[in-house]
Scaffold this motif. Structure first.
Motif, PDB file in Angstrom:
ATOM      1  N   GLU A 177      76.760 -62.882  85.628  1.00 25.05           N
ATOM      2  CA  GLU A 177      77.608 -62.152  86.570  1.00 25.05           C
ATOM      3  C   GLU A 177      77.050 -62.143  87.994  1.00 25.05           C
ATOM      4  O   GLU A 177      77.503 -61.360  88.828  1.00 25.05           O
ATOM      5  CB  GLU A 177      77.786 -60.702  86.094  1.00 25.05           C
ATOM      6  N   CYS A 178      76.079 -63.004  88.261  1.00 21.78           N
ATOM      7  CA  CYS A 178      75.438 -62.999  89.582  1.00 21.78           C
ATOM      8  C   CYS A 178      76.439 -63.355  90.684  1.00 21.78           C
ATOM      9  O   CYS A 178      77.198 -64.323  90.576  1.00 21.78           O
ATOM     10  CB  CYS A 178      74.278 -63.982  89.605  1.00 21.78           C
ATOM     11  N   VAL A 179      76.431 -62.558  91.740  1.00 25.80           N
ATOM     12  CA  VAL A 179      77.272 -62.789  92.914  1.00 25.80           C
ATOM     13  C   VAL A 179      76.384 -62.678  94.151  1.00 25.80           C
ATOM     14  O   VAL A 179      75.589 -61.742  94.265  1.00 25.80           O
ATOM     15  CB  VAL A 179      78.421 -61.762  92.999  1.00 25.80           C
ATOM     16  N   PHE A 180      76.503 -63.634  95.060  1.00 24.32           N
ATOM     17  CA  PHE A 180      75.741 -63.573  96.305  1.00 24.32           C
ATOM     18  C   PHE A 180      76.446 -62.631  97.276  1.00 24.32           C
ATOM     19  O   PHE A 180      77.488 -62.970  97.842  1.00 24.32           O
ATOM     20  CB  PHE A 180      75.610 -64.962  96.929  1.00 24.32           C
ATOM     21  N   ARG A 181      75.864 -61.452  97.459  1.00 24.74           N
ATOM     22  CA  ARG A 181      76.435 -60.469  98.380  1.00 24.74           C
ATOM     23  C   ARG A 181      75.561 -60.354  99.621  1.00 24.74           C
ATOM     24  O   ARG A 181      74.328 -60.421  99.530  1.00 24.74           O
ATOM     25  CB  ARG A 181      76.537 -59.100  97.705  1.00 24.74           C
TER      26      ARG A 181
END
Length: 379
Positions: free
Chosen positions: A245-249
């Protein structure tokens, strides 16, 4: 004494005192504290080329040798078989990053990345009479490595045999050749692999070997903002599950902040000129790297125990397509030359990924067009 007598006896002065004979610099004995420049140049050239010297006939002291090789533009060391350093010239001291005092009070084996390597060279010298063109990894004072091309000969100094070792730093040359070979291999893989998946899986295996690290992954940015692994090698199952579920925020960890172009001042030490996030002591900087919004879960890379981390953006015409991720539980695995190489091949991956996406889009369009044509009632 009259003038005629003085002319017949030039060794006498007009006042009757005998004139002291002068000695030309070329006639100075070899143990003179100031050897003639021509002799310095000749012997220094012989030392630099690894030509054996007849030290018995020269009858020179260690101090003479020190002065002789000090300014020779190649690294030269004189040591005993057991490893006592008798002399080390400025060129070699600069390579090692040490002072003159440190050079003569440090055993020769301490300058080798693998101390056993010197024992091997000594055995080869005893068996073959010389060492020529051996590639040896050396260790600088700061812990970094350099690759040296080594030649060694034995000479007799007084009654003791000593080693004269010359070292040429070929680190940059070797790195350049390795990088060129790496790019060529990636291009070759592109022509051999028929599908994007096969190509990406071959690339991560190649990068693992080239970078000498445990884990490599290629992550592609999805329409939902997540960056799942398209191909990976070495990562554990638990880590992969945590990263699904990694998202670059922009307000995420240091890695995400750098890749999205929103680094904080404290992040800049972990950003390369090419925009790569890297850290060779992640556990030490865990608090700094893990500054996350309240309520966020701990960083998976820190929980997995990875010490060396790097993530290089893959872009196509400025658009972020994904990243190349490197990880290793050992510290200091990603020196600048490794980061530069990964950054140099990232555009190649960007072109390959974009091409495969274009081909897939055309294939799907063709399928839709064919389906519409077959359903049409017109003849």
């Amino acid at each position: 004494m009259n003038r005629r007598t003085a002319q017949r006896n030039p060794g006498h002065m007009a006042d009757g005192n005998r004139k002291k004979p002068t000695r030309r610099s070329a006639d100075r004995p070899p143990d003179s504290p100031h050897p003639p420049p021509a002799a310095q140049l000749q012997i220094a050239q012989l030392l630099a080329k690894g030509v054996p010297l007849a030290a018995k006939s020269l009858k020179v002291s260690v101090n003479f040798y020190r002065r002789l090789v000090e300014k020779v533009p190649v690294g030269i060391a004189i040591s005993t078989r057991v490893g006592q350093v008798l002399a080390m010239n400025r060129q070699l001291r600069d390579m090692a990053g040490i002072s003159l005092d440190e050079a003569t009070h440090t055993p020769a084996s301490a300058f080798y990345a693998n101390p056993r390597e010197r024992k091997r060279l000594v055995r080869q010298l005893q068996q073959c009479g010389r060492v020529a063109g051996a590639k040896v990894d050396f260790k600088r004072k700061d812990g970094s490595r350099l690759l040296g091309l080594v030649r060694a000969e034995e000479i007799v100094l007084g009654r003791e045999k000593v080693m004269v070792t010359t070292v040429q730093d070929i680190t940059l040359q070797e790195q350049a050749e390795k990088a060129v070979g790496g790019v060529a291999e990636l291009l070759r893989l592109f022509t051999l692999k028929r599908s994007r998946q096969d190509y990406l899986e071959a690339v991560v295996r190649f990068l693992r070997d080239w970078c000498a690290c445990r884990c490599v992954g290629i992550r592609l940015l999805g329409v939902d903002g997540r960056v799942p692994y398209a191909a990976q090698v070495g990562f554990g199952r638990t880590f992969l599950q945590q990263e699904i579920e990694c998202v670059f925020r922009p307000d995420g960890c240091a890695c995400a902040r750098i890749l999205t172009g929103n680094p904080r001042p404290e992040d800049l030490r972990h950003r390369s000129r090419g925009g790569t996030f890297f850290c060779n002591e992640a556990l030490r900087f865990a608090t700094e790297l893990g500054r996350m919004p309240r309520g966020s879960v701990p960083l998976a890379c820190i929980s997995a125990g990875y010490q060396s981390l790097a993530q290089t953006p893959i872009r196509y015409h400025g658009r972020l397509l994904g990243t190349i991720q490197l990880a290793d539980p050992r510290p200091n695995r990603f020196p600048p030359e490794t980061i530069r190489f990964v950054e140099s091949v990232a555009p190649l991956l960007g072109e390959a990924i974009q091409r495969s996406e274009t081909e897939e889009s055309l294939r799907q369009s063709e399928v839709r067009f064919r389906s519409m044509f077959e359903r049409h009632n017109a003849v």
